[in-house]
Design an enzyme around this catalytic site. Sequence first.
Site, PDB file in Angstrom:
ATOM      1  N   HIS A 284       4.535  60.542  17.004  1.00 34.86           N
ATOM      2  CA  HIS A 284       4.780  60.177  15.601  1.00 34.86           C
ATOM      3  C   HIS A 284       5.711  58.963  15.509  1.00 34.86           C
ATOM      4  CE1 HIS A 284       8.905  61.756  15.752  1.00 34.86           C
ATOM      5  NE2 HIS A 284       8.404  62.742  16.469  1.00 34.86           N
TER       6      HIS A 284
ATOM      7  N   GLU B  74       6.280  70.325  17.767  1.00 37.77           N
ATOM      8  CA  GLU B  74       7.486  69.967  18.507  1.00 37.77           C
ATOM      9  C   GLU B  74       8.089  71.216  19.154  1.00 37.77           C
ATOM     10  OE1 GLU B  74       9.349  68.229  20.308  1.00 37.77           O
ATOM     11  OE2 GLU B  74      10.286  66.812  18.908  1.00 37.77           O
TER      12      GLU B  74
END
Length: 219
Positions: A12, A92
């Site tokens: 990201h 994550e």
Amino acid sequence: MARPRRIVLIRHGESDGNIDDTVYEREPDHALSLTERGVKQAEEAGAQLRTMFGDERISAYVSPYRRTHQTFQALGLDRERVRVREEPRLREQDWGNWQDRDDVRLQKAYRDAYGHFFYRFAQGESGADVYDRVGAFLESLWRSFEAPDHPPNVLIVTHGLTMRLFCMRWFHWTVAEFESLSNPHNADHRTLLLGPDGRYRLDRPFESWCTPQSYGVTG
């Protein structure tokens, strides 16, 4: 089996948490947004990916975090050519829920000393835990290749640690090799390319910050 020619992993863009770690005390990790710079990083990466993919179809998997969804949107891919799914196993590493900044800094110091793969955050995950769920995702991914019309490209929009662990699992890297590698930069990507011998190769290595120190037979 219609194996894709490319499997692209992208981290990201820059998020609020990358520039201000106090934000974790006010917002959950999964809800953090990209910064303006992070959006621009993703747009620049998108220009590269659109050139790479051309008019070919893409099967995309996106971590369920806000910043990964925003990154995917900023890539500017032709949605007519993209089949996209949210994939929770690509999230994550969990560090716990509401995070105390000083406690997280202390735990990160412990992790650096103990090892990123084995250290488990209090009420969170270790790198080994993430490795296991990435491995489960890979099994699903391989099964998807059995479809005769599978797109020639796979795109995975995820996080830095998850990218490294995906490659560790795919290429059978040792823990020592994993520990020696740094995360990619925000909106940086790596591509697994299918060779004429039927094997995938990484287009470029991850940056290394030390020489791997194996315990023995697998070094």
